[in-house]
Design an enzyme around this catalytic site. Sequence first.
Site, PDB file in Angstrom:
ATOM      1  N   GLN A   1       7.496  -4.579  10.186  1.00 18.66           N
ATOM      2  CA  GLN A   1       8.523  -5.356   9.497  1.00 18.66           C
ATOM      3  C   GLN A   1       7.878  -6.467   8.655  1.00 18.66           C
ATOM      4  O   GLN A   1       8.309  -6.756   7.546  1.00 18.66           O
ATOM      5  CB  GLN A   1       9.488  -5.959  10.531  1.00 18.66           C
ATOM      6  N   GLU A   2       6.820  -7.056   9.193  1.00 16.44           N
ATOM      7  CA  GLU A   2       6.191  -8.171   8.483  1.00 16.44           C
ATOM      8  C   GLU A   2       5.413  -7.717   7.258  1.00 16.44           C
ATOM      9  O   GLU A   2       5.531  -8.309   6.193  1.00 16.44           O
ATOM     10  CB  GLU A   2       5.245  -8.932   9.432  1.00 16.44           C
ATOM     11  N   SER A   3       4.590  -6.696   7.413  1.00 15.49           N
ATOM     12  CA  SER A   3       3.635  -6.389   6.333  1.00 15.49           C
ATOM     13  C   SER A   3       3.527  -4.912   5.993  1.00 15.49           C
ATOM     14  O   SER A   3       2.684  -4.547   5.177  1.00 15.49           O
ATOM     15  CB  SER A   3       2.252  -6.875   6.745  1.00 15.49           C
TER      16      SER A   3
ATOM     17  N   TYR B   1      16.276  -8.907  10.074  1.00 15.82           N
ATOM     18  CA  TYR B   1      14.904  -8.891  10.577  1.00 15.82           C
ATOM     19  C   TYR B   1      14.849  -8.300  11.991  1.00 15.82           C
ATOM     20  O   TYR B   1      14.112  -7.360  12.269  1.00 15.82           O
ATOM     21  CB  TYR B   1      14.372 -10.324  10.547  1.00 15.82           C
TER      22      TYR B   1
END
Length: 478
Positions: free
Chosen positions: A308-310, A435
């Site tokens: 999800q972050e990168s 998120y």
Amino acid sequence: MFRYLYTALPALLSGCLLLACGQQGDQLDRVLDRGELRVITRNSPTTYYYDKTGPEGYEYALTRRLAEELGVRLKLETASNLPDLFRTLDLRKSDLAAAGLTLTSARQQAYDHSLPYDRLTPQVVYRAGDRRPRSLEDAAGMQLVVLAGSSHAEFLSRLRNGQMPGLVWQEIQGADSMELLELVDSGEAQLAVLDSNEFKVQQGLYPSLKVAFELEAEQDMVWYLPPGEDATRLREHIDEFLLGLQNSGELAKLREEYFGHVANATRIGSHTFARNLRNDLPNYRDLIRQVAAEYQMDWHLLAAIAYQESHWNPKATSPTGVRGMMMLTLPTAREMGVKNRLDPLESLRGGARYLKNIKRRLPDDIEDPDRTWFALAAYNIGRGHLEDARVLTERQGGDPHLWSDVMQRLPQLQKSKYFQTVKRGYARGLEAVTYVQNIRHYYAILQWHDIPELQPSPPLQPAEYLPEQLRGTSLSAI
Ligand code: GLU
């Protein structure tokens, strides 16, 4: 895009010749003597709000840089509506009004203002499915709402005094145009006028609202100074500062940071996920497993967060200055002892440790798995805002220990009707929900993929199918 700043340069220079540049005791001197720049703004997504790392927002970012450049502290205060905001300026309780304010002829007569630092288009918004008017004439008889004291109210008054004497609208007291969107969404009004940037940022919350037509051409966004000559040197200083920001590319960067994220905030991209799962995850699986073991967490969860972050890209960077596999901010990285954010092992360790800290500090009576979802939400939006959403949940008769109840209230932190009643004000609550839900989605897929019986069997070993005498020989040799 910001060429209009250059065109104002000659005016700026001649202004400098006209004024008594050395004069003492004016607004600029007062700011410097006081060691504090007092700015009046609005608590809204396009101006100023609290994020997990502290104060945020386009106006906050700009005025903080100005205060730094002046070598003074920044003191931001918020007004709950536009007339109050200008009253504060009239009373000279602020050195500057910075609140996504449009340059209008009436305001121009009353106040000195900076060079424009952005452009916005006033838009008329309606609810899809209702009749879509194409112009104000076309909208006759429909109920139209605008913010009281806004540039839009001024524009409509001008029209009513001129070519459209029959024009009718309603003015809503409030600090931001979300209240207007709320009214149209609930059917209490049919049309609302607001600025393009404000609509863009909040549109995700109101999927059925659409632009009907543009009320006017693009307008300049400026800062206003207290009335009177006395603020001329401060204004000049500000103009030079804004030109500097524009020339260095910083202004464009900040716009991207505060308004550029909107387009892809709610993307899930399951298709890409499946591809990355095959192509990229194998490169990092061992690292992720190792770090998850160190921090006693399920590696699938850590992998889901990193995705999800990168998208499992250890070199990822975002215009907001977060970096690496776990997209750590610089302060978080420092706090977690991460020296190089682009090192995947360090980044994963920093993220895992940070999440664990957050999880530990949540109230004891929140149990897993909700505890994990709460920790993720706090990781995204900050613990304070999460607490505010829990307060809203309790007030509305929900259970603040359940993620399913709190996630319904998080988006309310974007609506002034609610965020004005809680401690930390506006926050991007919808983004926090997206998120967490994205991570849960990835987490579930990753777990599923890892159940051995669902996986294709591994290739047979030579010992399993070759006659004894041929074992040890390579296949190509046979
Ligand atoms: N830009 C508007 C103004 O200067 C405020 C924001 C809005 O009403 O959308 O009054």
